[in-house]
Design a protein around this motif. Structure first.
Motif, PDB file in Angstrom:
ATOM      1  N   LEU A 165     -35.509  -4.476 -33.414  1.00 10.22           N
ATOM      2  CA  LEU A 165     -36.330  -5.682 -33.279  1.00 10.22           C
ATOM      3  C   LEU A 165     -36.702  -6.253 -34.640  1.00 10.22           C
ATOM      4  CD1 LEU A 165     -37.717  -7.659 -31.377  1.00 10.22           C
ATOM      5  CD2 LEU A 165     -39.736  -6.202 -31.448  1.00 10.22           C
ATOM      6  N   ILE A 166     -37.253  -5.431 -35.517  1.00 11.31           N
ATOM      7  CA  ILE A 166     -37.669  -5.905 -36.848  1.00 11.31           C
ATOM      8  C   ILE A 166     -36.454  -6.356 -37.671  1.00 11.31           C
ATOM      9  CG2 ILE A 166     -38.815  -5.263 -39.012  1.00 11.31           C
ATOM     10  CD1 ILE A 166     -40.688  -5.699 -36.571  1.00 11.31           C
ATOM     11  N   PRO A 167     -35.362  -5.566 -37.734  1.00  5.12           N
ATOM     12  CA  PRO A 167     -34.196  -6.050 -38.492  1.00  5.12           C
ATOM     13  C   PRO A 167     -33.653  -7.374 -37.959  1.00  5.12           C
ATOM     14  CG  PRO A 167     -33.965  -3.709 -38.092  1.00  5.12           C
ATOM     15  CD  PRO A 167     -35.161  -4.176 -37.308  1.00  5.12           C
ATOM     16  N   ALA A 168     -33.669  -7.558 -36.642  1.00 10.67           N
ATOM     17  CA  ALA A 168     -33.172  -8.815 -36.076  1.00 10.67           C
ATOM     18  C   ALA A 168     -34.058  -9.985 -36.481  1.00 10.67           C
ATOM     19  CB  ALA A 168     -33.099  -8.705 -34.556  1.00 10.67           C
ATOM     20  N   TYR A 203     -35.413 -18.105 -22.687  1.00  9.78           N
ATOM     21  CA  TYR A 203     -35.863 -17.001 -21.834  1.00  9.78           C
ATOM     22  C   TYR A 203     -36.593 -17.525 -20.597  1.00  9.78           C
ATOM     23  CZ  TYR A 203     -38.629 -13.061 -20.213  1.00  9.78           C
ATOM     24  OH  TYR A 203     -39.216 -12.105 -19.426  1.00  9.78           O
ATOM     25  N   VAL A 204     -37.562 -18.406 -20.808  1.00 14.81           N
ATOM     26  CA  VAL A 204     -38.342 -18.947 -19.690  1.00 14.81           C
ATOM     27  C   VAL A 204     -37.430 -19.700 -18.728  1.00 14.81           C
ATOM     28  CG1 VAL A 204     -40.128 -20.641 -19.082  1.00 14.81           C
ATOM     29  CG2 VAL A 204     -40.526 -18.999 -20.919  1.00 14.81           C
ATOM     30  N   ALA A 261     -33.917 -10.848 -17.372  1.00 12.28           N
ATOM     31  CA  ALA A 261     -33.672 -10.794 -18.815  1.00 12.28           C
ATOM     32  C   ALA A 261     -34.860 -10.102 -19.465  1.00 12.28           C
ATOM     33  CB  ALA A 261     -33.499 -12.190 -19.392  1.00 12.28           C
ATOM     34  N   ASP A 262     -34.583  -9.369 -20.513  1.00 11.28           N
ATOM     35  CA  ASP A 262     -35.621  -8.691 -21.283  1.00 11.28           C
ATOM     36  C   ASP A 262     -35.878  -9.510 -22.544  1.00 11.28           C
ATOM     37  OD1 ASP A 262     -37.323  -6.897 -22.532  1.00 11.28           O
ATOM     38  OD2 ASP A 262     -35.719  -5.536 -23.123  1.00 11.28           O
ATOM     39  N   LEU A 263     -37.121  -9.950 -22.728  1.00  7.92           N
ATOM     40  CA  LEU A 263     -37.441 -10.817 -23.863  1.00  7.92           C
ATOM     41  C   LEU A 263     -37.176 -10.132 -25.195  1.00  7.92           C
ATOM     42  CD1 LEU A 263     -38.464 -13.468 -24.999  1.00  7.92           C
ATOM     43  CD2 LEU A 263     -40.799 -12.597 -24.759  1.00  7.92           C
ATOM     44  N   GLN A 264     -37.568  -8.877 -25.343  1.00  4.14           N
ATOM     45  CA  GLN A 264     -37.326  -8.192 -26.618  1.00  4.14           C
ATOM     46  C   GLN A 264     -35.836  -8.025 -26.892  1.00  4.14           C
ATOM     47  OE1 GLN A 264     -39.472  -4.647 -27.432  1.00  4.14           O
ATOM     48  NE2 GLN A 264     -41.465  -5.628 -27.235  1.00  4.14           N
ATOM     49  N   THR A 272     -30.976  -9.767 -29.922  1.00  4.92           N
ATOM     50  CA  THR A 272     -29.623 -10.332 -29.988  1.00  4.92           C
ATOM     51  C   THR A 272     -29.620 -11.712 -30.646  1.00  4.92           C
ATOM     52  OG1 THR A 272     -29.803 -11.218 -27.727  1.00  4.92           O
ATOM     53  CG2 THR A 272     -28.782  -9.039 -27.989  1.00  4.92           C
ATOM     54  N   MET A 273     -30.603 -12.531 -30.309  1.00  7.63           N
ATOM     55  CA  MET A 273     -30.659 -13.873 -30.903  1.00  7.63           C
ATOM     56  C   MET A 273     -31.002 -13.812 -32.394  1.00  7.63           C
ATOM     57  SD  MET A 273     -29.960 -16.367 -28.705  1.00  7.63           S
ATOM     58  CE  MET A 273     -30.948 -17.839 -28.933  1.00  7.63           C
TER      59      MET A 273
END
Length: 183
Positions: A31-34, A91-92, A102-105, A110-111
Motif C-alpha cells: 500500500l505505502i510503496p504504491a 471504486y464508488v 472490489a477492495d478499495l485498498q 494497483t492504481m
C-alpha cells in the motif's frame, strides 16, 4: 518496503507486464510503496510542467520561486490528489452503480503502480517531442488503470472502462478548470 522489488515491478510495468497488478493486489505490504510510486510520478509530471514553462518562457513575468512552488510542488500535489479522487470515483462507481465487488485498498495498490506513466511527463519540456511526452503518458495511464482495476474486481471489461472513464473525466475536468481559472 523493499526498494529493489518496487523498482523491479516498475521496470516490468515499463515492459507492459500487467501481472504486476495481480501481485500488488494481494500484497497488503504494497500500500505505502504504491502510494509513493503514484506521488513521485505526479511530482515528476509537475517537474516536467515547470521545466516546460521555463524552457519555453511561457510565464516570463513569473518569478522562478513562484513557478517552482506553483507548478512543481503544488501542481504535483494537486495531480496526486486528483488521481486519488479518480480512484475513489472509480471504486464508488463499480460498487454502487454496477454492484461489483472490489477492495478499495487493493484498488489503491494497483492504481498506485498504474500511475507510473505520469513520470514520463518529466520530459514534456523537450522541444518538438514535448506534446508526445504530455499526451502519451495520459493515454498509458488510462490503459494501465483499466488493467489495474480489472485485477481487483469481478466487473466486466465494459464496466471497468466506464468506471475509469468517469474517474478520468473528473480528474481531467478539474485540471482543466484549474488551468483556466484565475488564482
Amino acid at each position: 518496503m523493499d526498494p529493489n522489488l518496487v523498482i523491479n515491478r516498475i521496470l516490468r510495468l515499463a515492459r507492459l507486464d500487467t501481472s504486476v497488478f495481480d501481485e500488488v493486489r494481494d500484497d497488503v505490504n504494497e500500500l505505502i510503496p504504491a502510494i509513493v510510486v503514484a506521488a513521485v510520478s505526479a511530482l515528476l509530471a509537475g517537474l516536467g510542467a515547470m521545466l516546460f514553462y521555463q524552457v519555453n518562457d511561457v510565464f516570463s513575468s513569473e518569478a522562478p520561486d513562484g513557478l517552482f512552488l506553483r507548478t512543481f510542488i503544488m501542481g504535483g500535489i494537486f495531480l496526486a490528489l486528483l488521481y486519488g479522487v479518480w480512484i475513489l470515483i472509480s471504486y464508488v462507481f463499480l460498487v454502487q452503480v454496477y454492484k461489483a465487488s472490489a477492495d478499495l485498498q487493493a484498488l489503491v495498490r494497483t492504481m498506485g503502480y498504474a500511475a507510473i506513466p505520469l513520470a514520463l511527463s518529466v520530459l514534456m519540456f523537450v522541444p518538438v517531442l514535448g506534446p508526445i511526452f504530455a499526451i502519451v503518458p495520459i493515454g498509458l495511464l488510462f490503459v494501465l488503470s483499466i488493467y489495474a482495476t480489472q485485477s481487483v474486481t469481478n466487473a466486466d471489461s465494459t464496466q471497468v472502462v466506464i468506471s475509469n472513464l468517469v474517474g478520468f473525466a473528473v480528474m481531467t475536468g478539474a485540471v482543466n478548470f484549474h488551468l483556466w481559472t484565475p488564482l
